[in-house]
Scaffold this motif. Structure first.
Motif, mmCIF file in Angstrom:
data_model
loop_
_atom_site.group_PDB
_atom_site.id
_atom_site.type_symbol
_atom_site.label_atom_id
_atom_site.label_comp_id
_atom_site.label_asym_id
_atom_site.label_seq_id
_atom_site.Cartn_x
_atom_site.Cartn_y
_atom_site.Cartn_z
ATOM 1 N N LEU A 348 0.840 -1.183 0.000
ATOM 2 C CA LEU A 348 0.000 0.000 0.000
ATOM 3 C C LEU A 348 0.881 1.240 0.000
ATOM 4 O O LEU A 348 1.889 1.289 0.692
ATOM 5 N N PRO A 349 0.522 2.258 -0.773
ATOM 6 C CA PRO A 349 1.329 3.465 -0.793
ATOM 7 C C PRO A 349 1.426 4.080 0.606
ATOM 8 O O PRO A 349 0.418 4.241 1.288
ATOM 9 N N GLU A 350 2.618 4.384 1.024
ATOM 10 C CA GLU A 350 2.820 5.033 2.308
ATOM 11 C C GLU A 350 2.720 6.540 2.114
ATOM 12 O O GLU A 350 2.795 7.039 1.003
ATOM 13 N N PRO A 351 2.528 7.284 3.209
ATOM 14 C CA PRO A 351 2.519 8.741 3.073
ATOM 15 C C PRO A 351 3.784 9.206 2.365
ATOM 16 O O PRO A 351 4.880 8.735 2.655
ATOM 17 N N ARG A 352 3.638 10.103 1.428
ATOM 18 C CA ARG A 352 4.719 10.480 0.545
ATOM 19 C C ARG A 352 5.778 11.299 1.257
ATOM 20 O O ARG A 352 5.523 12.401 1.708
ATOM 21 N N ARG A 353 6.977 10.809 1.413
ATOM 22 C CA ARG A 353 8.169 11.508 1.840
ATOM 23 C C ARG A 353 7.853 12.813 2.562
ATOM 24 O O ARG A 353 8.116 13.915 2.096
ATOM 25 N N GLU A 354 7.265 12.699 3.750
ATOM 26 C CA GLU A 354 6.826 13.896 4.451
ATOM 27 C C GLU A 354 7.976 14.838 4.804
ATOM 28 O O GLU A 354 7.752 15.993 5.126
ATOM 29 N N ALA A 355 9.228 14.336 4.784
ATOM 30 C CA ALA A 355 10.360 15.217 5.038
ATOM 31 C C ALA A 355 10.734 16.039 3.813
ATOM 32 O O ALA A 355 11.492 16.996 3.908
ATOM 33 N N ASP A 356 10.227 15.659 2.642
ATOM 34 C CA ASP A 356 10.497 16.394 1.422
ATOM 35 C C ASP A 356 9.831 17.772 1.520
ATOM 36 O O ASP A 356 8.664 17.875 1.903
ATOM 37 N N PRO A 357 10.543 18.857 1.158
ATOM 38 C CA PRO A 357 9.939 20.196 1.258
ATOM 39 C C PRO A 357 8.628 20.325 0.505
ATOM 40 O O PRO A 357 7.775 21.128 0.882
ATOM 41 N N ALA A 358 8.455 19.541 -0.569
ATOM 42 C CA ALA A 358 7.223 19.648 -1.349
ATOM 43 C C ALA A 358 5.999 19.211 -0.559
ATOM 44 O O ALA A 358 4.877 19.559 -0.908
ATOM 45 N N PHE A 359 6.204 18.458 0.546
ATOM 46 C CA PHE A 359 5.076 17.935 1.315
ATOM 47 C C PHE A 359 4.956 18.613 2.667
ATOM 48 O O PHE A 359 4.185 18.181 3.525
ATOM 49 N N LEU A 360 5.711 19.661 2.876
ATOM 50 C CA LEU A 360 5.621 20.459 4.086
ATOM 51 C C LEU A 360 4.910 21.769 3.754
ATOM 52 O O LEU A 360 4.801 22.159 2.593
ATOM 53 N N PRO A 361 4.408 22.487 4.761
ATOM 54 C CA PRO A 361 3.805 23.795 4.477
ATOM 55 C C PRO A 361 4.801 24.685 3.743
ATOM 56 O O PRO A 361 5.996 24.675 4.049
ATOM 57 N N PRO A 362 4.337 25.455 2.769
ATOM 58 C CA PRO A 362 5.277 26.275 1.989
ATOM 59 C C PRO A 362 5.932 27.352 2.834
ATOM 60 O O PRO A 362 5.345 27.865 3.789
ATOM 61 N N VAL A 363 7.153 27.687 2.475
ATOM 62 C CA VAL A 363 7.872 28.749 3.164
ATOM 63 C C VAL A 363 7.728 30.030 2.355
ATOM 64 O O VAL A 363 7.512 29.986 1.136
ATOM 65 N N PRO A 364 7.838 31.196 2.978
ATOM 66 C CA PRO A 364 7.726 32.454 2.229
ATOM 67 C C PRO A 364 8.948 32.667 1.350
ATOM 68 O O PRO A 364 10.011 32.082 1.584
#
Length: 617
Positions: A348-364
């Motif tokens: 089953l697909p696991e949550p996608r690479r939550e440490a990847d910046p693309a999956f974190l809240p965006p930075v300004p």
């Protein structure tokens, strides 16, 4: 050679007709409520279709339990739980009894009482068929736990706030069913290898399927006073919920529908899913994509009518897509050398690479080193879409006595800074001309190094951490596979971002885009989908590869040249043009701000006569 299936046990004469009727009921339900999905199921091996009907009918039935307008949220959740409890009870009643399908339908060792039995609720044919499917194919019912958890949340009536939340709920409701389909194929002896690229592409594909269903069925949901779109989607286009519920077709609602169809188109196109799979599965996936993208186009053409009726595919379109697919699917299943059933290896697909910046809240956006801030320009005066021809990398390198490839590397730094500046300014669309179809005439070593620079920039955490939704315009033909994968994955990973839409034109040609649109119109006319005499600008634009890319308000070209070089010819028809002599590696965000500043000083009339002060019209 046909798939090798589990051998059926001797049917129980008392229960065989009941089970066969249950599967037939599922088939009718799917065919009447989800005709496109039913057509896709017909591309599966014949022995697996009853199980597919049962699973999809169960998904439709349980979803209807929580969407029913009768009763409170708690009562709807209780109805769902009662259905789930009855399914578990029926499975527990037979323990490990597992039998296989035969010509009359899947397993016959019936355990369910029909209507009139001891428990009147045991007469649900969908649940009977699903239980039989689980037993027949040795499926683990616990796989469905995320489905029922997400449905209980739906019963509460709480809409998802963000696209990310919407996607997580969508995947919870749909991914387990998709993985069960893979398990069916494995159990039937079809070689099924699940690769990492499949696991990465599947969530976006399922999001595309579900989003297409959401807006094509929008009229029926509005009729019940229901909105399932995330609040973020409405807020991004300034759409009051009351306008949608009242079916008012306003400019913000039109922009919302345009954005939704654009998202669905992007999410549906996941060619990685078709790589390395069984030929029959590739036919099924390709046809699913084509059918759902056709539904997207149909919804797009309906315009205001979409708020009042469902976007149905015309019979001619369905026949054109399905007839050849059926032939290819039959041939693919017959030709394949199938192996004996083996224990499936399905993850089953696991949550996608939550440490990847693309999956974190965006930075300004990062401030400019000089401390200079973006000019304060009212949103209504900003160009909605700025296109940039980034010219001068090679010449800059030559002036510095460096290889041309070094100009591209330094130019990528300028690109990052301009993107930060676009976010600071509040632009909604920025399109960068990175590599044209004419650029193949350059030295092969320079082109190879340019592609490597592009690839590294796409994987750079600085860009991935911003509130930037990245899209790609262009053809994959001739491009390195790793660059194509990086472009597509960056688009998938950033699809939930709502700040700046950054379109990279890589291996792009404007004339080729127009030819592609003309070919699409010709195919639609030949299929009877449209009348050639009624083709207008709106229809041609709808057949462009990116039909909802806004018209370019401002075109900025660096490097001292004064031409558009086959860049977005359709979208540049009414653009304001701004040319500067600065070579691209010497550019930073302040040059973008100055270009936008000149735009705000111009008076755009689009062919209207200028208004002379002191006169009356």
């Amino acid at each position: 050679m046909s798939p090798v299936l589990p051998q059926p046990a001797a049917p129980d004469p008392a229960s065989a007709p009941d089970i066969a009727a249950a599967y037939a009921s599922c088939r009718r339900l799917v065919r009447s409520s989800r005709s496109v999905e039913y057509s896709v199921m017909q591309l599966m091996p014949a022995a697996l279709r009853p199980a597919c009907w049962a699973m999809y009918a169960a998904a439709v039935t349980t979803d209807a339990l929580v969407d029913d307008e009768e009763g409170s949220p708690a009562e709807r959740a209780a109805r769902l739980q009662a259905w789930v409890d009855a399914l578990r009870a029926e499975l527990a009643e037979t323990g490990s009894s597992v039998v296989g399908p035969s010509a009359g339908g899947p397993s016959r060792a019936g355990r369910s009482h029909g209507p009139g039995g001891d428990d009147p609720d045991r007469g649900d044919p969908v649940r009977r068929a699903l239980a039989d499917t689980i037993r027949t194919w040795q499926l683990d019912v616990e796989t469905l736990t995320p489905v029922f958890t997400a449905l209980r949340e739906d019963a509460s009536g709480r809409r998802p706030q963000t696209w990310r939340e919407w996607s997580l709920r969508t995947q919870a409701e749909n991914t387990p069913w998709a993985m069960w389909c893979l398990t069916l194929l494995t159990r039937a002896g079809v070689p099924t290898t699940v690769r990492q690229e499949h696991l990465e592409a599947m969530p976006a594909f399922l999001d595309g399927l579900y989003l297409t269903d959401t807006f094509t069925d929008l009229a029926s949901d509005l009729g019940r006073g229901i909105l399932t779109l995330p609040e973020e989607a409405l807020a991004a286009h300034g759409v009051p919920e009351a306008d949608l519920l009242a079916r008012r077709w306003t400019p913000p609602v039109e922009a919302l529908i345009a954005g939704l169809t654009e998202r669905a188109d992007d999410w549906l196109e996941q060619p990685a899913l078709q790589r390395g799979v069984h030929p029959g599965m590739a036919v099924l996936l390709r046809t699913s994509t084509d059918l759902f993208r056709a539904r997207v186009r149909t919804a797009r053409r309906l315009g205001p009518a979409l708020l009042h009726r469902t976007a149905e595919l015309s019979p001619a379109v369905r026949l054109r897509l399905l007839a050849p697919a059926r032939v290819r699917a039959v041939r693919a299943w017959r030709r394949a050398a199938l192996v004996q059933p083996a224990e499936p290896v399905v993850v089953l697909p696991e949550p996608r690479r939550e440490a990847d910046p693309a999956f974190l809240p965006p930075v300004p956006p990062r401030p400019h080193p000089s401390g200079e801030c973006a000019p304060d320009i009212p949103a209504e005066r900003l160009p909605r879409h700025v296109g940039v021809i980034m010219d001068g990398n090679g010449r800059w390198a030559a002036q510095q006595g460096l290889p041309r490839s070094e100009g591209h590397r330094v130019g990528s730094d300028a690109t990052r800074d301009v993107v930060h500046g676009a976010l600071e300014l509040g632009l909604s669309h920025l399109t960068l001309y990175a590599f044209s179809t004419e650029n193949w005439r350059r030295d092969a070593s320079e082109v190879a190094r340019l592609f490597r620079t592009m690839h590294d920039t796409l994987r750079d955490s600085d860009l991935r951490s911003l509130d930037v939704r990245l899209r790609w315009a262009g053809s994959p033909e001739g491009l390195p596979v790793d660059l194509v994968d990086a472009l597509r994955q960056s688009a998938r990973d950033s699809r939930h971002r709502t700040g700046l839409t950054l379109t990279l034109c890589v291996n792009y040609g404007g004339r080729a885009e127009l030819v592609q649109a003309a070919a699409g119109l010709a195919r639609a006319a030949a299929a009877g989908e449209l009348d050639p005499d009624h083709i207008d600008e709106r229809l041609l634009a709808a057949h462009l590869p990116h039909p909802h890319l806004p018209e370019v308000d401002l075109l900025w070209r660096t490097g001292g040249e004064h031409r558009i070089s086959n860049f977005l010819p359709w979208h540049l028809s009414y653009s304001e043009l701004h040319f500067t002599d600065t070579l691209w590696p010497e550019v930073d965000r302040r040059d973008l701000w100055r270009a936008v500043g000149t735009y705000t000083q111009r008076r755009r009339r689009h062919g209207a006569a200028p208004v002379v002060e002191g006169t009356r019209v």
